[in-house]
Write an enzyme that holds these catalytic residues in place. Structure first.
Site, PDB file in Angstrom:
ATOM      1  N   ARG A  60      -3.344  14.830  17.809  1.00 32.15           N
ATOM      2  CA  ARG A  60      -3.271  13.498  17.225  1.00 32.15           C
ATOM      3  C   ARG A  60      -1.882  12.906  17.447  1.00 32.15           C
ATOM      4  NH1 ARG A  60      -5.941  14.115  11.278  1.00 32.15           N
ATOM      5  NH2 ARG A  60      -4.188  12.747  10.822  1.00 32.15           N
ATOM      6  N   ARG A 113       4.501  10.476   7.091  1.00 34.97           N
ATOM      7  CA  ARG A 113       3.227  10.567   6.360  1.00 34.97           C
ATOM      8  C   ARG A 113       3.409  11.338   5.053  1.00 34.97           C
ATOM      9  NH1 ARG A 113      -0.137  13.376  10.727  1.00 34.97           N
ATOM     10  NH2 ARG A 113      -1.818  13.425   9.210  1.00 34.97           N
TER      11      ARG A 113
HETATM   12  P1  G5P Z   1      -6.228  11.267   7.760  1.00 34.23           P
HETATM   13  O1  G5P Z   1      -6.969  11.613   8.966  1.00 34.23           O
HETATM   14  O2  G5P Z   1      -6.912  11.237   6.458  1.00 34.23           O
HETATM   15  P2  G5P Z   1      -4.242  12.971   6.538  1.00 34.23           P
HETATM   16  O3  G5P Z   1      -2.838  12.682   6.873  1.00 34.23           O
HETATM   17  O4  G5P Z   1      -4.623  12.663   5.158  1.00 34.23           O
HETATM   18  O5  G5P Z   1      -4.992  12.249   7.718  1.00 34.23           O
HETATM   19  P3  G5P Z   1      -4.963  15.269   7.893  1.00 34.23           P
HETATM   20  O6  G5P Z   1      -3.755  15.203   8.767  1.00 34.23           O
HETATM   21  O7  G5P Z   1      -6.299  14.918   8.464  1.00 34.23           O
HETATM   22  O8  G5P Z   1      -4.699  14.421   6.625  1.00 34.23           O
HETATM   23  P4  G5P Z   1      -6.085  17.485   6.440  1.00 34.23           P
HETATM   24  O9  G5P Z   1      -7.445  16.959   6.700  1.00 34.23           O
HETATM   25  O10 G5P Z   1      -5.629  17.558   5.015  1.00 34.23           O
HETATM   26  O11 G5P Z   1      -4.978  16.726   7.286  1.00 34.23           O
HETATM   27  O12 G5P Z   1      -5.916  18.938   7.043  1.00 34.23           O
HETATM   28  P5  G5P Z   1      -6.810  19.754   8.118  1.00 34.23           P
HETATM   29  O13 G5P Z   1      -7.000  18.950   9.347  1.00 34.23           O
HETATM   30  O14 G5P Z   1      -7.988  20.346   7.447  1.00 34.23           O
HETATM   31  O15 G5P Z   1      -5.778  20.947   8.384  1.00 34.23           O
HETATM   32  C1  G5P Z   1      -4.580  20.713   9.092  1.00 34.23           C
HETATM   33  C2  G5P Z   1      -4.435  21.776  10.183  1.00 34.23           C
HETATM   34  O16 G5P Z   1      -4.192  23.023   9.557  1.00 34.23           O
HETATM   35  C3  G5P Z   1      -5.704  21.978  11.040  1.00 34.23           C
HETATM   36  O17 G5P Z   1      -5.308  22.303  12.356  1.00 34.23           O
HETATM   37  C4  G5P Z   1      -6.400  23.191  10.373  1.00 34.23           C
HETATM   38  O18 G5P Z   1      -7.203  23.925  11.309  1.00 34.23           O
HETATM   39  C5  G5P Z   1      -5.179  23.986   9.929  1.00 34.23           C
HETATM   40  N1  G5P Z   1      -5.366  24.831   8.752  1.00 34.23           N
HETATM   41  C6  G5P Z   1      -6.115  24.624   7.649  1.00 34.23           C
HETATM   42  N2  G5P Z   1      -5.970  25.632   6.788  1.00 34.23           N
HETATM   43  C7  G5P Z   1      -5.097  26.520   7.366  1.00 34.23           C
HETATM   44  C8  G5P Z   1      -4.531  27.767   6.977  1.00 34.23           C
HETATM   45  O19 G5P Z   1      -4.802  28.297   5.907  1.00 34.23           O
HETATM   46  N3  G5P Z   1      -3.666  28.349   7.858  1.00 34.23           N
HETATM   47  C9  G5P Z   1      -3.343  27.798   9.067  1.00 34.23           C
HETATM   48  N4  G5P Z   1      -2.493  28.432   9.878  1.00 34.23           N
HETATM   49  N5  G5P Z   1      -3.856  26.619   9.471  1.00 34.23           N
HETATM   50  C10 G5P Z   1      -4.711  25.992   8.626  1.00 34.23           C
HETATM   51  O20 G5P Z   1      -5.509   9.857   7.943  1.00 34.23           O
HETATM   52  C11 G5P Z   1      -4.869   9.522   9.132  1.00 34.23           C
HETATM   53  C12 G5P Z   1      -4.345   8.109   9.034  1.00 34.23           C
HETATM   54  O21 G5P Z   1      -5.437   7.198   8.847  1.00 34.23           O
HETATM   55  C13 G5P Z   1      -5.061   6.131   7.975  1.00 34.23           C
HETATM   56  C14 G5P Z   1      -3.573   6.302   7.701  1.00 34.23           C
HETATM   57  O22 G5P Z   1      -2.855   5.613   8.688  1.00 34.23           O
HETATM   58  C15 G5P Z   1      -3.409   7.832   7.867  1.00 34.23           C
HETATM   59  O23 G5P Z   1      -2.060   8.191   8.149  1.00 34.23           O
HETATM   60  N6  G5P Z   1      -5.865   6.223   6.754  1.00 34.23           N
HETATM   61  C16 G5P Z   1      -5.760   5.393   5.717  1.00 34.23           C
HETATM   62  N7  G5P Z   1      -4.958   4.329   5.488  1.00 34.23           N
HETATM   63  C17 G5P Z   1      -5.101   3.701   4.293  1.00 34.23           C
HETATM   64  N8  G5P Z   1      -5.959   4.104   3.329  1.00 34.23           N
HETATM   65  C18 G5P Z   1      -6.771   5.165   3.530  1.00 34.23           C
HETATM   66  N9  G5P Z   1      -7.622   5.561   2.547  1.00 34.23           N
HETATM   67  C19 G5P Z   1      -6.690   5.862   4.778  1.00 34.23           C
HETATM   68  N10 G5P Z   1      -7.342   6.935   5.276  1.00 34.23           N
HETATM   69  C20 G5P Z   1      -6.826   7.155   6.488  1.00 34.23           C
HETATM   70 MG    MG Z   2      -8.208  15.342   7.837  1.00 36.47          MG
END
Ligand code: G5P
Ligand code: MG
Length: 224
Positions: free
Chosen positions: A166, A177
């Site tokens: 991403r 963020r």
């Molecule tokens: P998103 O897409 O909602 P974020 O920033 O809230 O983005 P993100 O980055 O999607 O959250 P996540 O879903 O919380 O993270 O995490 P994930 O993808 O499951 O895990 C992260 C990584 O860690 C993955 O590679 C996973 O495999 C790994 N992982 C998980 N558990 C473990 C573990 O135990 N160990 C290890 N080693 N790895 C692990 O929003 C993106 C953008 O969209 C807009 C904004 O611009 C935002 O920045 N947006 C909004 N804007 C306004 N209002 C809203 N409501 C919005 N929603 C989205």
């Molecule tokens: Mg996510």
């Protein structure tokens, strides 16, 4: 015979999963979908899909997303209302929404939330994770090198299509963020705490917190 009341009870989960960027919301959501069959509504996945398809919404949202800022409330609220209506009364889990107090209050007015799963993961753990994140953009499936590797390096397990990183996972954007999360989204957790519907799950790994989340969701569904 299926009683009306049991149908209503079976469709009572109106949940939000909240947590910092990279805290594991998508990963936990996919486990909840698999075990409990709820509909998963991820605003980030929906927005990335709009960006890929270059829709009007995607064109407006992409500059905010790429720089690590939130997309304006007025763009996102209609998108979520549309998605909630589309699940047609099924149990659902909102991932990445609400992220501002305005979003939370608008949601509570129209579609009241009854459970908030709050993921608490240290920021230093998150920064390491997102560096190794690979995603299949069309589906939102997410992988992590060393944690949940794809079966074939660089390819989605289901479609075999290429994985990508991403744009907003660049270190300087991740830092922004995380800061925005503290400023704009943590107040949302406090708002839900005043409603008494928040359950905190704290830990360094998803595997560590998942059994507690699973138990809580199962108990919630059984009791409602
Ligand atoms: P998103 O897409 O909602 P974020 O920033 O809230 O983005 P993100 O980055 O999607 O959250 P996540 O879903 O919380 O993270 O995490 P994930 O993808 O499951 O895990 C992260 C990584 O860690 C993955 O590679 C996973 O495999 C790994 N992982 C998980 N558990 C473990 C573990 O135990 N160990 C290890 N080693 N790895 C692990 O929003 C993106 C953008 O969209 C807009 C904004 O611009 C935002 O920045 N947006 C909004 N804007 C306004 N209002 C809203 N409501 C919005 N929603 C989205
Ligand atoms: Mg996510």
């Amino acid at each position: 015979m299926v009683r009306i009341s049991s149908i209503v009870r079976a469709a009572a989960l109106r949940a939000v999963i909240i947590g910092a960027p990279g805290s594991g919301k998508g990963t936990v959501s996919s486990r909840i979908v698999k075990d409990f069959g709820v509909s998963h509504i991820s605003t980030g996945d929906k927005l990335r899909d709009h960006v890929t398809r270059a829709t009007d919404l995607g064109k407006q949202a992409s500059k905010f997303m790429n720089e690590g800022s939130l997309v304006p409330d007025e763009l996102i609220i209609d998108l979520v209302a549309h998605e909630i209506n589309a699940v047609n009364g099924a149990n659902y889990l909102l991932d990445g929404f609400p992220r501002t107090i305005e979003q939370a209050k608008k949601l509570q007015d129209k579609f009241p939330v009854n459970l908030v799963l709050n993921l608490i993961v240290p920021h230093e753990v998150i920064i390491e994770r997102v560096r190794n994140r690979w995603v299949h953009l069309p589906s939102g499936r997410v992988y992590n090198i060393g944690f949940n590797d794809p079966k074939v390096q660089g390819k989605d397990d289901v479609t075999g299509e290429p994985l990508s990183q991403r744009i907003d996972d660049r270190p300087e954007v991740v830092a922004k963020r995380l800061k925005n999360y503290s400023l704009q989204t943590e107040p949302v957790i406090n708002y839900y705490k005043t409603l008494g519907i928040v359950e905190d799950f704290k830990g360094n790994t998803t595997n560590e917190i998942w059994p507690k989340i699973k138990k809580h969701v199962a108990e919630f569904i059984a009791a409602n």
